[in-house]
Design a protein around this motif. Structure first.
Motif: not given
Length: 500
Positions: A4-6, A51-62, A83-96
């Motif tokens: 998921x790109x935001x 909508x972002x948090x809905x995407x986290x729940x429905x798309x369940x991005x890695x 908040x993303x790490x709190x909801x999905x601890x195994x999700x890889x989160x990065x920025x650019x």
């Protein structure tokens, strides 16, 4: 891998005048698709955090990647990462993104482990390699990648701008994208980089003063794929090389493409390459943005624009002769007093061009960041949007905003007031009949968005994530090598990179 790109929420200026599609994210998405990832793009300029948090729940991005082109979005992105790490601890989160490329280590410090890494430089080249390396120790050594353990090697430049045309099908509600009366409006990119070295700008430091061109065929093909009737060319300086502009134009003409165009360029480029702009006027170029920046020679010298006031005035005359609608920018120095604001108002009302004011702001990656940031009056990222004063003002701060808003209001009424709308009534009616209300809504937003009390009040908000000013003291001009994200190659080329 599901990715998921935001793109973050809009800034103050874009609440009125524009909302541009996230072209950079669309191109990164195309690169990730080519690497066989399942990609979605969410633009928070249009959608909300719900909508972002809905995407986290429905798309369940890695993996989730946040774009940080604008410094003012840092707190929002850090909060969302946490908040993303709190909801999905195994999700890889990065920025650019552009601004994020200059402040990678401090972003990781703010996020307290919620950001796995920051990516410097062009995402198309780095993002696929990054995702491939998740869970591998070699991730920390990838070019352009910043982790808690340090910076990897300098990022590579994309070797070919024809690769990875933007995945526009991933952006929803595209009718929300506009710039001024070009409603709706898509974006396109013909070149990257800037050969100049203005002291307030980080485009040249990001790209290492390289200048690269898409092939005329690929550029025209990308425009042909755009379904919107209007196109904003995002090049830092359009048509630096006239032959390239002619070549793209001939391809567009051959394909029978009809659009209206808005572009940005420099006054000296317009003077030098007048004929290519005249040619594009026949192809549908109607609107042009010129970064005049200052009215006097001393101001131009300080900004290192490498043009004279007379050249700027001649360029405006050329644009008028070509029948172009021109918007220009003047940088309001925090040192201005009432008299200086009055002089600028008087001049701006005497010319037919649309005049905008932005506030002089030192950004990470600019020369002024190294020379001016020790005078910072605030460390709040949210105020670094060229609409707030982040350096000490000569006038009391509230008074500075009163003069700034007064000037902006007068100039806005000149082109967006009732009298001006009467002159463009048919255009406004046409937009309304097509269901396009972005431009019309912007007319009524001005007093709510540009408000001296609001802008002054923004300084009173608590700061959760304070900026980190550069440590080395000094007022001397820094060496370019201290500023570059993409380091110029020894030959001065990278792929199709070249100096104009």
């Amino acid at each position: 891998m599901r990715v998921l790109l935001v793109h973050p929420s809009p800034l103050l200026y874009s609440e009125i005048y524009l909302r541009l599609e996230p072209l950079g994210l669309e191109r990164v998405a195309a690169a990730l698709r080519a690497a066989r990832h399942d990609v979605r793009v969410l633009d928070l300029q249009i959608f909300g955090h719900r909508e972002y948090f809905r995407e986290l729940e429905t798309f369940r991005p890695d993996a989730v990647g946040f774009s940080l082109n604008y410094l003012a979005n840092v707190p929002e992105v850090v909060d969302l990462a946490i908040e993303t790490k709190r909801r999905r601890p195994r999700c890889f989160v990065f920025t650019g993104g552009h601004s994020g490329s200059f402040i990678g280590p401090e972003l990781l410090d703010h996020a307290r482990g919620a950001l796995d890494c920051a990516v410097r430089g062009e995402g198309e080249a780095s993002a696929p390699r990054l995702l491939e390396a998740i869970g591998d120790p070699k991730l920390e050594t990838l070019p352009g990648v910043v982790t808690r353990h340090g910076l990897g090697p300098a990022p590579p430049l994309l070797d070919d701008l024809d690769r990875f045309p933007p995945a526009r099908d991933l952006t929803r509600r595209r009718r929300k994208y506009f710039i001024g009366v070009l409603d709706p409006c898509a974006s396109a990119e013909f070149t990257r980089g800037c050969p100049w070295d203005c002291s307030f700008c980080s485009a040249w430091t990001f790209y290492g003063r390289s200048y690269r061109k898409a092939s005329p065929e690929a550029a025209a093909e990308d425009v042909a794929r755009i379904t919107e009737p209007n196109v904003f060319l995002v090049d830092d300086v359009a048509f630096v090389q006239a032959e390239h502009g002619y070549a793209i134009g001939r391809e567009i003409e051959r394909r029978g493409i009809r659009k209206e165009y808005y572009l940005e360029t420099r006054c000296d480029v317009l003077l030098k390459n007048r004929e290519v702009f005249a040619y594009w006027r026949r192809l549908g170029l109607h609107y042009m943005f010129l970064g005049v920046e200052a009215l006097d020679a001393e101001g131009l010298r300080l900004h290192r624009k490498r043009v004279t006031p007379n050249e700027n005035l001649r360029a405006l005359e050329v644009a008028r002769e070509l029948g172009l609608t021109v918007a220009i920018n003047i940088i309001a120095d925090p040192d201005w007093d009432e008299r200086r604001f009055a002089v600028v108002r008087e001049w701006a009302m005497s010319v037919p061009e649309i005049v905008h004011l932005t506030v002089g702001t030192p950004y990470p990656g600019t020369e002024t960041w190294m020379t001016e940031s020790r005078r910072l009056a605030t460390l709040d990222y949210r105020l670094f949007d060229v609409q707030h004063a982040v350096l000490p003002t000569r006038l009391p701060l509230r008074r500075f905003y009163e003069e700034l808003v007064k000037t902006q209001a007068i100039l806005s009424r000149k082109h967006l007031g009732v009298a001006a709308i009467r002159q463009t009534a048919s255009l406004a009616l046409g937009l309304l009949l097509r269901g396009q209300t972005n431009f019309l809504r912007s007319i009524w937003k001005f007093s709510r968005v540009y408000n001296a009390e609001r802008q002054y009040g923004d300084h009173q908000r608590p700061v959760t994530y304070p900026m980190r000013p550069p440590q080395a003291p000094g007022s001397a001009r820094p060496r370019p090598a201290q500023l570059y994200v993409h380091v110029p190659s020894s030959s001065g080329r990278a792929g199709r990179a070249e100096h104009a």
